[in-house]
Design a protein around this motif. Structure first.
Motif, PDB file in Angstrom:
ATOM      1  N   ASP A  17       0.858  -1.183   0.000  1.00 58.96           N
ATOM      2  CA  ASP A  17       0.000   0.000   0.000  1.00 58.96           C
ATOM      3  C   ASP A  17       0.890   1.227   0.000  1.00 58.96           C
ATOM      4  O   ASP A  17       1.827   1.317   0.809  1.00 58.96           O
ATOM      5  CB  ASP A  17      -0.926   0.013   1.224  1.00 58.96           C
ATOM      6  CG  ASP A  17      -1.990  -1.065   1.167  1.00 58.96           C
ATOM      7  OD1 ASP A  17      -2.319  -1.519   0.058  1.00 58.96           O
ATOM      8  OD2 ASP A  17      -2.499  -1.446   2.231  1.00 58.96           O
ATOM      9  N   LYS A  18       0.611   2.158  -0.908  1.00 56.71           N
ATOM     10  CA  LYS A  18       1.421   3.363  -1.046  1.00 56.71           C
ATOM     11  C   LYS A  18       0.518   4.591  -1.136  1.00 56.71           C
ATOM     12  O   LYS A  18      -0.671   4.484  -1.430  1.00 56.71           O
ATOM     13  CB  LYS A  18       2.282   3.302  -2.312  1.00 56.71           C
ATOM     14  CG  LYS A  18       3.329   2.227  -2.336  1.00 56.71           C
ATOM     15  CD  LYS A  18       4.372   2.370  -1.266  1.00 56.71           C
ATOM     16  CE  LYS A  18       5.421   3.379  -1.634  1.00 56.71           C
ATOM     17  NZ  LYS A  18       6.479   3.519  -0.644  1.00 56.71           N
ATOM     18  N   THR A  19       1.106   5.736  -0.938  1.00 51.30           N
ATOM     19  CA  THR A  19       0.411   7.003  -1.131  1.00 51.30           C
ATOM     20  C   THR A  19       0.562   7.420  -2.586  1.00 51.30           C
ATOM     21  O   THR A  19       1.650   7.345  -3.150  1.00 51.30           O
ATOM     22  CB  THR A  19       1.007   8.086  -0.213  1.00 51.30           C
ATOM     23  OG1 THR A  19       0.797   7.690   1.146  1.00 51.30           O
ATOM     24  CG2 THR A  19       0.353   9.438  -0.444  1.00 51.30           C
ATOM     25  N   VAL A  20      -0.554   7.836  -3.196  1.00 48.39           N
ATOM     26  CA  VAL A  20      -0.543   8.324  -4.577  1.00 48.39           C
ATOM     27  C   VAL A  20      -1.181   9.714  -4.604  1.00 48.39           C
ATOM     28  O   VAL A  20      -1.899  10.103  -3.683  1.00 48.39           O
ATOM     29  CB  VAL A  20      -1.293   7.371  -5.542  1.00 48.39           C
ATOM     30  CG1 VAL A  20      -0.625   6.010  -5.586  1.00 48.39           C
ATOM     31  CG2 VAL A  20      -2.754   7.221  -5.158  1.00 48.39           C
ATOM     32  N   TYR A  21      -0.908  10.435  -5.651  1.00 49.02           N
ATOM     33  CA  TYR A  21      -1.453  11.782  -5.824  1.00 49.02           C
ATOM     34  C   TYR A  21      -2.249  11.801  -7.108  1.00 49.02           C
ATOM     35  O   TYR A  21      -1.799  11.293  -8.130  1.00 49.02           O
ATOM     36  CB  TYR A  21      -0.312  12.806  -5.854  1.00 49.02           C
ATOM     37  CG  TYR A  21       0.491  12.742  -4.585  1.00 49.02           C
ATOM     38  CD1 TYR A  21       0.126  13.485  -3.473  1.00 49.02           C
ATOM     39  CD2 TYR A  21       1.590  11.895  -4.479  1.00 49.02           C
ATOM     40  CE1 TYR A  21       0.844  13.397  -2.281  1.00 49.02           C
ATOM     41  CE2 TYR A  21       2.314  11.796  -3.304  1.00 49.02           C
ATOM     42  CZ  TYR A  21       1.936  12.541  -2.212  1.00 49.02           C
ATOM     43  OH  TYR A  21       2.645  12.443  -1.038  1.00 49.02           O
ATOM     44  N   TRP A  22      -3.473  12.374  -7.044  1.00 49.76           N
ATOM     45  CA  TRP A  22      -4.378  12.304  -8.178  1.00 49.76           C
ATOM     46  C   TRP A  22      -4.987  13.670  -8.431  1.00 49.76           C
ATOM     47  O   TRP A  22      -5.415  14.345  -7.505  1.00 49.76           O
ATOM     48  CB  TRP A  22      -5.517  11.331  -7.844  1.00 49.76           C
ATOM     49  CG  TRP A  22      -5.816  10.381  -8.958  1.00 49.76           C
ATOM     50  CD1 TRP A  22      -6.659  10.593 -10.009  1.00 49.76           C
ATOM     51  CD2 TRP A  22      -5.279   9.072  -9.125  1.00 49.76           C
ATOM     52  NE1 TRP A  22      -6.681   9.488 -10.823  1.00 49.76           N
ATOM     53  CE2 TRP A  22      -5.837   8.537 -10.292  1.00 49.76           C
ATOM     54  CE3 TRP A  22      -4.383   8.300  -8.399  1.00 49.76           C
ATOM     55  CZ2 TRP A  22      -5.537   7.278 -10.758  1.00 49.76           C
ATOM     56  CZ3 TRP A  22      -4.087   7.042  -8.861  1.00 49.76           C
ATOM     57  CH2 TRP A  22      -4.668   6.544 -10.030  1.00 49.76           C
ATOM     58  N   GLU A  23      -5.064  14.031  -9.691  1.00 46.27           N
ATOM     59  CA  GLU A  23      -5.784  15.254 -10.058  1.00 46.27           C
ATOM     60  C   GLU A  23      -7.266  14.919 -10.173  1.00 46.27           C
ATOM     61  O   GLU A  23      -7.631  13.903 -10.782  1.00 46.27           O
ATOM     62  CB  GLU A  23      -5.267  15.794 -11.391  1.00 46.27           C
ATOM     63  CG  GLU A  23      -5.913  17.096 -11.782  1.00 46.27           C
ATOM     64  CD  GLU A  23      -5.372  17.667 -13.075  1.00 46.27           C
ATOM     65  OE1 GLU A  23      -5.967  18.638 -13.567  1.00 46.27           O
ATOM     66  OE2 GLU A  23      -4.371  17.146 -13.600  1.00 46.27           O
ATOM     67  N   LEU A  24      -8.104  15.769  -9.605  1.00 42.53           N
ATOM     68  CA  LEU A  24      -9.545  15.545  -9.693  1.00 42.53           C
ATOM     69  C   LEU A  24     -10.013  15.724 -11.138  1.00 42.53           C
ATOM     70  O   LEU A  24      -9.401  16.474 -11.906  1.00 42.53           O
ATOM     71  CB  LEU A  24     -10.289  16.507  -8.775  1.00 42.53           C
ATOM     72  CG  LEU A  24     -10.006  16.327  -7.285  1.00 42.53           C
ATOM     73  CD1 LEU A  24     -10.805  17.342  -6.471  1.00 42.53           C
ATOM     74  CD2 LEU A  24     -10.309  14.918  -6.815  1.00 42.53           C
ATOM     75  N   PRO A  25     -11.097  15.034 -11.517  1.00 38.86           N
ATOM     76  CA  PRO A  25     -11.571  15.095 -12.909  1.00 38.86           C
ATOM     77  C   PRO A  25     -11.867  16.512 -13.398  1.00 38.86           C
ATOM     78  O   PRO A  25     -11.690  16.803 -14.574  1.00 38.86           O
ATOM     79  CB  PRO A  25     -12.850  14.250 -12.897  1.00 38.86           C
ATOM     80  CG  PRO A  25     -12.690  13.331 -11.750  1.00 38.86           C
ATOM     81  CD  PRO A  25     -11.888  14.091 -10.723  1.00 38.86           C
ATOM     82  N   ASP A  26     -12.289  17.403 -12.493  1.00 35.71           N
ATOM     83  CA  ASP A  26     -12.601  18.768 -12.920  1.00 35.71           C
ATOM     84  C   ASP A  26     -11.357  19.654 -12.983  1.00 35.71           C
ATOM     85  O   ASP A  26     -11.430  20.822 -13.356  1.00 35.71           O
ATOM     86  CB  ASP A  26     -13.670  19.397 -12.037  1.00 35.71           C
ATOM     87  CG  ASP A  26     -13.257  19.534 -10.578  1.00 35.71           C
ATOM     88  OD1 ASP A  26     -12.082  19.269 -10.238  1.00 35.71           O
ATOM     89  OD2 ASP A  26     -14.119  19.923  -9.764  1.00 35.71           O
ATOM     90  N   GLY A  27     -10.208  19.109 -12.597  1.00 33.58           N
ATOM     91  CA  GLY A  27      -8.952  19.832 -12.690  1.00 33.58           C
ATOM     92  C   GLY A  27      -8.741  20.913 -11.641  1.00 33.58           C
ATOM     93  O   GLY A  27      -7.790  21.682 -11.735  1.00 33.58           O
ATOM     94  N   THR A  28      -9.617  20.977 -10.638  1.00 35.81           N
ATOM     95  CA  THR A  28      -9.531  22.065  -9.659  1.00 35.81           C
ATOM     96  C   THR A  28      -8.410  21.900  -8.652  1.00 35.81           C
ATOM     97  O   THR A  28      -7.909  22.882  -8.113  1.00 35.81           O
ATOM     98  CB  THR A  28     -10.853  22.222  -8.890  1.00 35.81           C
ATOM     99  OG1 THR A  28     -11.180  20.957  -8.271  1.00 35.81           O
ATOM    100  CG2 THR A  28     -11.985  22.650  -9.810  1.00 35.81           C
ATOM    101  N   ARG A  29      -8.017  20.646  -8.372  1.00 39.49           N
ATOM    102  CA  ARG A  29      -6.967  20.414  -7.382  1.00 39.49           C
ATOM    103  C   ARG A  29      -6.495  18.971  -7.469  1.00 39.49           C
ATOM    104  O   ARG A  29      -7.092  18.144  -8.144  1.00 39.49           O
ATOM    105  CB  ARG A  29      -7.444  20.732  -5.961  1.00 39.49           C
ATOM    106  CG  ARG A  29      -8.581  19.846  -5.497  1.00 39.49           C
ATOM    107  CD  ARG A  29      -9.152  20.326  -4.146  1.00 39.49           C
ATOM    108  NE  ARG A  29     -10.365  19.620  -3.833  1.00 39.49           N
ATOM    109  CZ  ARG A  29     -10.502  18.761  -2.825  1.00 39.49           C
ATOM    110  NH1 ARG A  29      -9.495  18.523  -2.016  1.00 39.49           N
ATOM    111  NH2 ARG A  29     -11.654  18.169  -2.607  1.00 39.49           N
ATOM    112  N   ALA A  30      -5.426  18.714  -6.760  1.00 39.81           N
ATOM    113  CA  ALA A  30      -4.925  17.350  -6.627  1.00 39.81           C
ATOM    114  C   ALA A  30      -5.179  16.894  -5.198  1.00 39.81           C
ATOM    115  O   ALA A  30      -5.287  17.713  -4.280  1.00 39.81           O
ATOM    116  CB  ALA A  30      -3.441  17.296  -6.944  1.00 39.81           C
TER     117      ALA A  30
END
Length: 98
Positions: A17-30
């Motif tokens: 299990d790891k930490t990941v960073y994702w951009e939200l579909p609307d592009g407003t933030r990660a």
């Protein structure tokens, strides 16, 4: 889980299990998603998420009210979020045979 590394083909892989960073579909933030099921290759050292899991995360982020999500949460919390729609009606990847 695949039996070989998707990057180098080695059979020396392990689940973690790891930490990941994702951009939200609307592009407003990660956002930061902790405890995300991942694969680590013991040969090439690549750490990645399998395509099926990536699709689950992307679909879930598309189907929940992302304004209610904090900046940091766990994978399990994301998957437990109430959906606004039952499924991603804009995903036509299952229709490839038509």
């Amino acid at each position: 889980m695949s039996k070989v590394c998707e990057w180098c083909g080695s059979a020396k892989i392990k689940k973690m299990d790891k930490t990941v960073y994702w951009e939200l579909p609307d592009g407003t933030r990660a956002v930061e998603i902790k405890e995300t099921p991942s694969i680590q290759c013991l040969d090439c050292q690549m750490i990645y998420q399998e395509e099926a899991l990536i699709k689950q995360i992307e679909d879930q982020l598309f189907l929940v009210n992302t304004k209610n999500l904090p900046k940091v949460f766990t994978y399990k919390k994301l998957m437990a979020e109430e959906r606004m729609l039952k499924r991603n009606y804009f995903d036509f990847s299952d229709l490839e045979g038509y």
